[in-house]
Write an enzyme that holds these catalytic residues in place. Structure first.
Site, PDB file in Angstrom:
ATOM      1  N   THR A 110      23.079  35.896  48.247  1.00  0.00           N
ATOM      2  CA  THR A 110      24.273  35.095  47.964  1.00  0.00           C
ATOM      3  C   THR A 110      24.876  34.453  49.216  1.00  0.00           C
ATOM      4  O   THR A 110      24.765  35.007  50.318  1.00  0.00           O
ATOM      5  CB  THR A 110      25.346  35.994  47.313  1.00  0.00           C
ATOM      6  OG1 THR A 110      26.589  35.292  47.265  1.00  0.00           O
ATOM      7  CG2 THR A 110      25.583  37.259  48.111  1.00  0.00           C
ATOM      8  N   TYR A 148      30.839  42.770  47.913  1.00  0.00           N
ATOM      9  CA  TYR A 148      29.705  42.125  47.240  1.00  0.00           C
ATOM     10  C   TYR A 148      28.749  41.523  48.276  1.00  0.00           C
ATOM     11  O   TYR A 148      27.539  41.789  48.274  1.00  0.00           O
ATOM     12  CB  TYR A 148      30.217  41.047  46.274  1.00  0.00           C
ATOM     13  CG  TYR A 148      29.129  40.161  45.732  1.00  0.00           C
ATOM     14  CD1 TYR A 148      28.035  40.700  45.074  1.00  0.00           C
ATOM     15  CD2 TYR A 148      29.184  38.774  45.886  1.00  0.00           C
ATOM     16  CE1 TYR A 148      27.021  39.886  44.581  1.00  0.00           C
ATOM     17  CE2 TYR A 148      28.181  37.956  45.400  1.00  0.00           C
ATOM     18  CZ  TYR A 148      27.094  38.511  44.753  1.00  0.00           C
ATOM     19  OH  TYR A 148      26.087  37.712  44.282  1.00  0.00           O
TER      20      TYR A 148
END
Ligand code: UDP
Length: 324
Positions: A117, A141
């Site tokens: 990501t 995350y």
């Protein structure tokens, strides 16, 4: 190489990639615990229900289907939630992934495509983020995905496990056929929430933060269509199998839009008006995230076929006729 295990294949990006794999002559097998994924998203595809952390089950599935490569989509993906519940993120996105990698090494499977990501980069220090940009995540995350990137480098050196790390910017849109699309419960992502407001399924959309150092004060993101992401997965897999080398690619359109611009585009494309409110910043959000995807274009021959309007159009078609 034909037999691909798609872990998390019943989820949003996984299911689109599975459809494309099948269309291109691969034999995808979906492995999913259906905690977030949808069985209806992978009708007509070989399916194994199982958990990411279940090494024994994975070993059985590898053998049963003669698996040659693994694509890994099963992850918790919400920035805000990861700030509140880091333990779940570190367990699911790191601990269980290491167990999957160990199962691969033990069973002699050499190729791994990993969904990473833009959140691994943190606050950008350059206008567009290339693979060379420093990685300093600002939320759990992003930390969890960066940790696995590091593990993959060590597993390559020690065990010869080859990986293709694909860092998505903001995945959005739905398949043109309208049969599969994005469905999270609860929904937290910008475009589906906007379109639910446009469809009258929500009262309003809230803009999280209007005091960012951007042209209109709202965050800037780079939206990339889920089918464009899927094609990058297949190109990366094929390149890795040919070259026998690990590599990493940032996947975005290269163009940034503010949250306010996305709302205005959605109003125009859908022809619907809806209520827009302002709210406080959401924890963990960088002001701007825009990809430099020149490497994916050069090395993989990757092309993006969907601009923001097409992304919104496909997502809107899905929103109006969603099946799950
Ligand atoms: N966002 C917003 N309102 C919402 C959902 C998201 O303003 O209801 C903003 C969010 O703060 C971020 C951008 O939209 O700046 C994209 O958020 P999303 O959760 O879709 O993706 P992320 O960037 O976290 O991967």
């Amino acid at each position: 190489m034909k037999n691909i295990l798609v872990v998390g294949g019943a989820g949003y990006i996984g299911s689109h990639c599975v459809k494309m794999l099948k269309e291109r002559g691969y034999n995808p097998v979906v492995y999913d615990n259906l905690s977030k994924g949808h069985r209806a998203a992978v009708r007509g595809i070989k399916f194994e229900k199982g958990d990411l952390g279940d090494k024994k089950k994975l070993a059985r599935v590898f053998k049963k289907h003669d698996i040659e490569a693994v694509m890994h989509f099963a992850a918790f993906i919400e920035v805000g939630e990861s700030v509140k519940e880091p333990a779940r993120y570190y367990n699911n996105n790191i601990v269980k992934v290491i167990s999957l990698l160990d199962a691969m090494v033990e069973n002699g499977i050499k190729y791994f495509v990993f969904s990473s990501t833009a959140a691994t980069f943190g606050e950008p220090v350059e206008p567009k983020i290339s693979e060379a940009h420093p990685q300093n995540p600002i939320n759990p995350y992003g930390q969890s995905k960066l940790m696995v990137e590091k593990v993959l480098k060590d597993y390559d050196k020690a065990y010869g496990l080859k990986s293709s790390v694909l860092r998505y910017f903001n995945a959005a849109g739905a398949d043109d056929g309208g049969k599969i699309g994005e469905s999270h419960t609860p929904e937290t992502h910008l475009l589906p929430i906007i379109l639910q407001a446009a469809a009258g399924k929500r009262e309003s959309i809230k803009i999280f933060g209007t005091d960012y150092p951007t042209k209109d004060g709202s965050c800037v993101r780079d939206f990339v269509h889920v089918n464009d992401l899927s094609s990058a997965h297949i190109l990366a897999l094929e390149k890795m199998a040919r070259s026998g080398e690990s590599d990493d690619f940032n996947l975005g359109s290269g163009e940034g839009f503010t949250v306010k611009e996305v709302i205005e585009s959605a109003k125009r494309v859908t022809g619907r008006d809806f209520k827009v409110e302002t709210a406080a910043r959401r924890a963990g959000d960088p002001a701007v995230l825009v990809a430099d995807s020149a490497k994916a274009k050069r090395v993989l021959g990757w092309e993006t076929l969907y601009n923001l309007d097409k992304i919104i159009k496909t997502a809107w078609r899905w929103e109006q006729k969603r099946r799950y």
